[in-house]
Design a protein around this motif. Structure first.
Motif, short mmCIF file in Angstrom:
data_model
loop_
_atom_site.label_atom_id
_atom_site.label_comp_id
_atom_site.label_asym_id
_atom_site.label_seq_id
_atom_site.Cartn_x
_atom_site.Cartn_y
_atom_site.Cartn_z
N TYR A 1 110.51 13.45 30.61
CA TYR A 1 111.37 12.92 31.97
C TYR A 1 110.96 13.57 32.54
CZ TYR A 1 112.99 8.02 30.33
OH TYR A 1 113.46 7.11 29.24
N LEU A 2 110.81 13.61 33.91
CA LEU A 2 110.91 15.20 35.27
C LEU A 2 111.69 15.50 35.26
CD1 LEU A 2 107.91 14.35 37.54
CD2 LEU A 2 107.41 15.91 35.94
N GLY A 3 111.91 16.47 35.83
CA GLY A 3 113.75 17.02 36.16
C GLY A 3 113.90 17.75 35.22
N ASN A 4 115.50 18.42 35.83
CA ASN A 4 116.88 18.31 34.91
C ASN A 4 118.08 17.13 34.50
OD1 ASN A 4 115.62 21.29 34.57
ND2 ASN A 4 116.78 21.66 36.15
N HIS A 5 118.47 17.18 33.38
CA HIS A 5 119.37 15.87 32.53
C HIS A 5 119.98 17.18 31.88
CE1 HIS A 5 116.02 13.67 34.06
NE2 HIS A 5 114.83 14.46 33.18
N GLY A 6 121.89 16.23 32.37
CA GLY A 6 122.37 16.38 32.07
C GLY A 6 123.10 16.48 30.32
N SER A 7 123.75 17.32 29.98
CA SER A 7 124.18 17.85 28.64
C SER A 7 124.31 16.49 28.03
CB SER A 7 124.42 18.53 28.39
OG SER A 7 125.25 18.82 26.78
N LYS B 1 117.81 10.78 28.58
CA LYS B 1 116.92 11.63 28.37
C LYS B 1 116.22 13.05 27.83
CE LYS B 1 116.38 8.56 33.25
NZ LYS B 1 115.95 8.75 34.98
N ARG B 2 118.13 13.44 28.64
CA ARG B 2 118.03 15.51 27.82
C ARG B 2 117.34 14.67 26.55
NH1 ARG B 2 120.87 20.23 29.52
NH2 ARG B 2 120.08 22.04 27.91
N ILE B 3 118.20 13.63 25.51
CA ILE B 3 117.48 13.74 24.59
C ILE B 3 116.09 13.64 23.59
CG2 ILE B 3 118.16 12.15 21.88
CD1 ILE B 3 121.07 12.38 23.26
N PHE B 4 115.40 12.50 24.88
CA PHE B 4 114.31 11.72 24.46
C PHE B 4 113.04 13.03 25.11
CE2 PHE B 4 110.26 11.33 26.47
CZ PHE B 4 110.08 10.32 25.42
N ASN B 5 113.12 14.37 25.76
CA ASN B 5 112.81 15.37 25.59
C ASN B 5 112.99 16.35 25.13
OD1 ASN B 5 112.55 14.28 28.49
ND2 ASN B 5 112.64 15.81 29.68
N TYR B 6 114.06 16.34 24.10
CA TYR B 6 114.32 17.27 23.01
C TYR B 6 113.09 16.45 22.24
CZ TYR B 6 115.99 18.94 18.92
OH TYR B 6 115.90 19.50 17.58
N ARG B 7 113.22 15.45 21.37
CA ARG B 7 112.98 14.56 20.04
C ARG B 7 110.89 14.96 20.43
NH1 ARG B 7 116.67 11.82 17.50
NH2 ARG B 7 114.53 12.02 15.97
N PHE C 1 111.86 3.57 23.22
CA PHE C 1 112.34 5.09 22.42
C PHE C 1 113.97 5.79 22.69
CE2 PHE C 1 107.43 4.89 21.59
CZ PHE C 1 107.95 5.24 20.11
N ALA C 2 114.08 6.25 24.08
CA ALA C 2 114.93 7.50 24.41
C ALA C 2 116.92 6.24 24.10
CB ALA C 2 115.16 7.24 25.28
N GLU C 3 116.47 5.48 23.62
CA GLU C 3 117.61 4.63 23.92
C GLU C 3 118.00 4.76 21.92
OE1 GLU C 3 118.41 0.69 25.24
OE2 GLU C 3 118.50 1.47 27.35
N TYR C 4 116.76 4.78 21.60
CA TYR C 4 116.89 4.80 19.69
C TYR C 4 117.18 6.32 19.32
CZ TYR C 4 115.09 4.98 15.14
OH TYR C 4 115.32 5.58 13.83
N PHE C 5 116.42 7.01 19.89
CA PHE C 5 116.88 8.83 19.67
C PHE C 5 118.42 8.97 19.60
CE2 PHE C 5 112.06 9.79 20.60
CZ PHE C 5 111.58 9.54 19.72
N ALA C 6 118.88 8.14 21.39
CA ALA C 6 120.29 8.75 21.54
C ALA C 6 121.50 7.80 20.95
CB ALA C 6 120.74 8.51 23.17
N GLN D 1 119.55 9.17 16.39
CA GLN D 1 119.37 10.16 15.84
C GLN D 1 119.76 11.53 14.60
OE1 GLN D 1 123.83 11.61 17.62
NE2 GLN D 1 124.72 8.94 17.19
N VAL D 2 119.75 11.98 15.41
CA VAL D 2 119.44 13.53 14.17
C VAL D 2 120.95 14.17 14.47
CG1 VAL D 2 116.69 13.51 13.70
CG2 VAL D 2 118.58 14.80 15.31
N PRO D 3 121.21 14.33 13.25
CA PRO D 3 122.84 15.15 13.95
C PRO D 3 122.50 16.27 13.97
CG PRO D 3 121.75 14.90 11.00
CD PRO D 3 121.30 15.01 11.98
N TRP D 4 121.77 17.25 14.61
CA TRP D 4 121.75 18.50 15.66
C TRP D 4 120.50 18.39 16.36
CZ3 TRP D 4 118.12 17.48 11.24
CH2 TRP D 4 116.51 17.25 11.63
N GLN D 5 121.08 17.54 17.01
CA GLN D 5 120.28 17.24 18.30
C GLN D 5 120.82 17.89 19.67
OE1 GLN D 5 118.69 13.18 18.99
NE2 GLN D 5 120.32 12.61 19.38
N ASN D 6 122.47 17.06 19.49
CA ASN D 6 123.46 17.80 20.29
C ASN D 6 123.42 19.00 20.15
OD1 ASN D 6 123.35 15.32 21.73
ND2 ASN D 6 125.51 14.74 19.32
N ILE D 7 123.86 19.77 18.84
CA ILE D 7 124.16 20.95 18.79
C ILE D 7 122.80 21.60 19.79
CG2 ILE D 7 124.82 23.20 18.21
CD1 ILE D 7 125.80 21.31 15.15
#
Length: 420
Positions: free
Chosen positions: A274-280, A284-290, A399-404, A408-414
């Motif tokens: 996803y383009l742009g910055n997204h809140g913690s 969308k931010r979780i998807f971009n990390y994964r 995909f994004a909703e599945y990852f969130a 999810q993986v335990p460390w993704q929020n950290i």
């Protein structure tokens, strides 16, 4: 024209031909210079022998970017293609030296003049040797880069991506680079031409597809992927990809996908961030990390190649066609060395790749060189904003909703707290 004139003209031609035959041939000043004459007494064969003796110190591996055993295997494989016959005037350059010259050129990126002094062979000869050997290497290693031919092979790639990168239904990481070249024939050194390299990498850092094309100046973008034969096969459903499937504990069927960055389009089988910055903590931010974890496979593979084969790190003073051949040779050698059990640890020793252990990232050693030595070539493709279709957005959202949620993986929020 009357007969007398014709006869006179014929007689004049005969006289000129006789004078030409009687004219003594100009004596060649020399066949070779004194520097190159010394090759027999201090030859490259002797250098290679000395390097093999010092194998335990890694000198041979560093010089040729492979072990002596892989060197001999490759030499036997391409020998019939590059062997030259002796003539009455001079002895042919041995096959072993031809391969050593080419590997050293790929490893160091040194000019032909510099290699000429090292190997005591004229740069004119080297300019002929390098492309010949590169073509022979590509021909001999054709089976080392192959697009999977059936559905089961694609599923095996997807399973490895899911295990190693926590990205299910991913069948490859797509990336590309601009490789600068300076065409010595046209002599236009004010603005470099660029060769666009596209590659798809599996979960084991090996290429399953590559495309190298001369695309002109560095003004083009990742859209050149749409002009590749692979893209046409993808659009025509000729790749035997697995059928759409549901993610674990989800209901919507989605396709198997390639992961890419923003230089590529969002499509049914291509996922991008996803383009742009997204809140913690946002979806969308979780998807971009994964996605970045999976796409990092390609980033590391491309990085290792330029770190080992340094010819890619600066503009090549070659015609575009020959520069493309050099680039393809590096890609085939990468797969050859990665898939060989003996050379694998030599080519990519422990610590070469980025490692993400439960959110703690250890950077690969290839990145150190990128930080200390700015690249003049081998540059990333430009990000290009595009309008995405609703259907493709729905796949990315799934995909994004599945990852969130369930995926999810335990460390993704950290980890997200460390992202900028």
């Amino acid at each position: 024209m009357d007969d007398d004139v014709i006869i006179a003209s014929a007689a004049l031609i005969i006289i000129n031909e006789e004078e030409t035959r009687k004219r003594p041939k100009r004596k060649r000043r020399w066949w070779t210079t004194t520097l190159f004459k010394s090759r027999k007494t201090c030859s490259e064969s002797q250098l290679m022998t000395n390097l093999q003796v010092e194998m335990e110190y890694g000198l041979f591996n560093n010089f040729c970017r492979m072990s002596a055993k892989e060197f001999e295997w490759l030499l036997n494989a391409i020998g019939p293609e590059i062997t030259k016959q002796n003539t009455n005037y001079r002895e042919a350059i041995p096959t072993k030296e031809r391969l050593a010259i080419t590997l050293r050129f790929l490893a160091s990126g040194d000019s032909y003049t510099s290699l000429s002094h090292l190997f005591k062979i004229s740069k004119q000869a080297i300019s002929s040797i390098v492309p010949d050997v590169c073509k022979a290497v590509i021909k001999s290693l054709q089976n080392y880069i192959k697009v999977p031919s059936d559905t089961q092979q694609w599923k095996q790639i997807a399973e490895t991506f899911s295990t190693n990168s926590n990205f299910p239904q991913c069948i490859g990481a797509l990336d590309g680079k601009y490789c600068a070249s300076q065409n010595p024939i046209h002599g236009n050194y004010k603005s470099d031409d660029s060769i666009v390299l596209m590659g798809i990498v599996d979960a084991d850092y090996c290429f399953i597809y590559v495309n190298v094309g001369c695309q002109g100046r560095i003004g083009v973008d990742g859209g050149v992927f749409e002009n590749t034969p692979f893209y046409k096969q993808l659009q025509d459903n000729e790749l035997h990809l697995p059928k759409d499937d549901v993610l674990p504990y989800r209901k919507m069927k989605i396709p198997f996908v390639f992961v890419a960055d923003n230089a590529f389009p969002l499509q049914k089988h291509i996922m991008k961030p996803y383009l742009g910055n997204h809140g913690s903590g946002s979806v969308k931010r979780i998807f971009n990390y994964r996605l970045s974890r999976a796409r990092g496979i390609a980033e590391n593979a491309f990085g290792i190649i330029s770190s080992v084969f340094r010819v890619l790190r600066k503009p090549m003073l070659l015609q575009p066609e020959r520069a493309s051949t050099v680039i393809m040779t590096c890609l085939y050698l990468h797969n050859f060395l990665r898939k060989n059990k003996i050379s694998r640890d030599i080519y990519t020793p422990q610590g070469s790749f980025d490692r993400d252990n439960d959110g703690i990232v250890t950077r690969g050693t290839w990145r150190i060189e990128d930080l200390t030595t700015p690249l003049k070539s081998y540059l990333p493709l430009r990000d290009v904003p595009r309008t995405n279709s609703l259907a493709n957005e729905e796949v990315r959202t799934e995909f994004a909703e599945y990852f969130a949620t369930i995926g999810q993986v335990p460390w993704q929020n950290i980890k997200l707290q460390l992202l900028l």
